[in-house]
Design a protein around this motif. Sequence first.
Motif, short mmCIF file in Angstrom:
data_model
loop_
_atom_site.label_atom_id
_atom_site.label_comp_id
_atom_site.label_asym_id
_atom_site.label_seq_id
_atom_site.Cartn_x
_atom_site.Cartn_y
_atom_site.Cartn_z
N THR A 73 1.64 4.92 0.77
CA THR A 73 1.05 5.73 1.86
C THR A 73 2.13 6.44 2.36
OG1 THR A 73 -0.03 5.88 3.65
CG2 THR A 73 0.97 4.03 3.42
N VAL A 130 4.17 1.30 2.26
CA VAL A 130 5.46 1.55 1.65
C VAL A 130 5.24 3.36 1.31
CG1 VAL A 130 7.32 1.41 0.28
CG2 VAL A 130 5.98 -0.47 0.96
N GLY A 158 8.65 8.77 0.56
CA GLY A 158 9.23 9.87 1.35
C GLY A 158 8.25 10.85 1.98
N PRO A 174 4.02 6.67 -6.72
CA PRO A 174 4.93 5.88 -5.99
C PRO A 174 5.06 4.44 -6.65
CG PRO A 174 3.65 7.20 -4.88
CD PRO A 174 3.01 7.55 -5.95
N TYR A 192 0.89 -1.26 -0.05
CA TYR A 192 0.07 -0.07 -0.05
C TYR A 192 1.14 1.21 -0.08
CZ TYR A 192 -3.59 3.37 1.78
OH TYR A 192 -4.35 4.43 1.71
N GLY A 222 -7.52 8.83 1.42
CA GLY A 222 -7.08 7.40 1.78
C GLY A 222 -8.09 6.34 1.44
N GLN A 265 2.39 7.26 5.27
CA GLN A 265 2.57 6.54 6.38
C GLN A 265 3.30 5.39 6.63
OE1 GLN A 265 -1.51 6.64 7.58
NE2 GLN A 265 -1.78 8.74 7.42
C1 4G0 Z 1 -2.70 6.98 1.48
C2 4G0 Z 1 1.98 7.95 -1.28
C3 4G0 Z 1 -2.73 7.55 -0.16
C4 4G0 Z 1 -2.99 8.09 2.13
C5 4G0 Z 1 0.66 8.13 -1.42
C6 4G0 Z 1 -2.62 9.57 0.32
C7 4G0 Z 1 2.39 10.17 -1.11
C8 4G0 Z 1 2.74 8.86 -0.87
C9 4G0 Z 1 -2.28 8.83 -0.31
C10 4G0 Z 1 -2.76 9.39 1.72
C11 4G0 Z 1 0.15 9.37 -1.64
C12 4G0 Z 1 4.48 8.71 -0.57
C13 4G0 Z 1 -3.14 10.19 4.24
C14 4G0 Z 1 -2.54 11.67 2.27
C15 4G0 Z 1 -2.04 8.89 -1.95
N1 4G0 Z 1 1.18 10.50 -1.51
N2 4G0 Z 1 4.97 9.38 0.08
N3 4G0 Z 1 -1.05 10.01 -1.98
N4 4G0 Z 1 -2.92 10.34 2.88
O1 4G0 Z 1 4.94 7.67 -0.89
#
Ligand code: 4G0
Length: 244
Positions: A88, A131, A134, A144, A86, A117, A90
């Motif tokens: 994210t 995963v 950054g 990503p 996934y 999300g 986080q």
């Molecule tokens: C899940 C990954 C997916 C949650 C995905 C946003 C940056 C990255 C998404 C969110 C992403 C990364 C909580 C904002 C989709 N943005 N740094 N956007 N939230 O890998």
Amino acid sequence: MKFYVLTLFPEMIEQGLGASILGRAQERGAIAVRTVNIRDFSENKHGHVDDYPYGGGAGMVMQPGPVYRACEAVEAEIGHKARVLYMTPQGRVFDQKLAGELAQEEELIFLCGHYEGIDERVLEQKVTDSVSLGDYVLTGGELPAMVMIDCISRLIPGVLSNEQSAEVESFYDNLLEYPQYTRPEEFMGLRVPEVLLSGHHANIEKWRREQSIRRTLERRPDLLTGARLSEKEEEFLQKLREIT
Ligand code: 4G0
């Protein structure tokens, strides 16, 4: 390696990975990329896959049902357990080491979220690895996922040509690449370093290693702790540190 990508924007993945080296790798069968449109698993008459967040707040959240069914469909096709990644902000930060680990798998399933999300309950059920690329936020997980697929693919035999494969080594040394030069010998009054024109391969090799060490010290000193340097190279690094 077979990559499955669960997404609301399959064209983005297909376009992004269909060109250049990875496009040819797919034609050759060295890798396969299968996109699955999460919208195809909506049971809503409008094909909606998102709704307002319980508890209020901005934006929309992707509903668990369509994601769950899309994932089950892929798992049924594979016929055995596979890692579900996934994308994210986080998650565990992706790096070359994780890429190497993931390149050992036969199949990988990427889950790309949009909006704010995905409903936490389906993530609990299906995701094996969260995963992150950054500390920044994007509009979706597709970019990503494409970055990770690119990085993992170039570690898979038959994706890069023999000539390109030599470059795979570089990051494992925990050193940045040395500078590269091509024709002309002089550009805007700037000459190519003389040693590179000398034809003296041992000197060229030594110069390049030193450039890599110098550059890593200047730009990414954090990497140097993991670098494997010869005694001579350690001395060179010590000298550089004394100057600066
Ligand atoms: C899940 C990954 C997916 C949650 C995905 C946003 C940056 C990255 C998404 C969110 C992403 C990364 C909580 C904002 C989709 N943005 N740094 N956007 N939230 O890998």
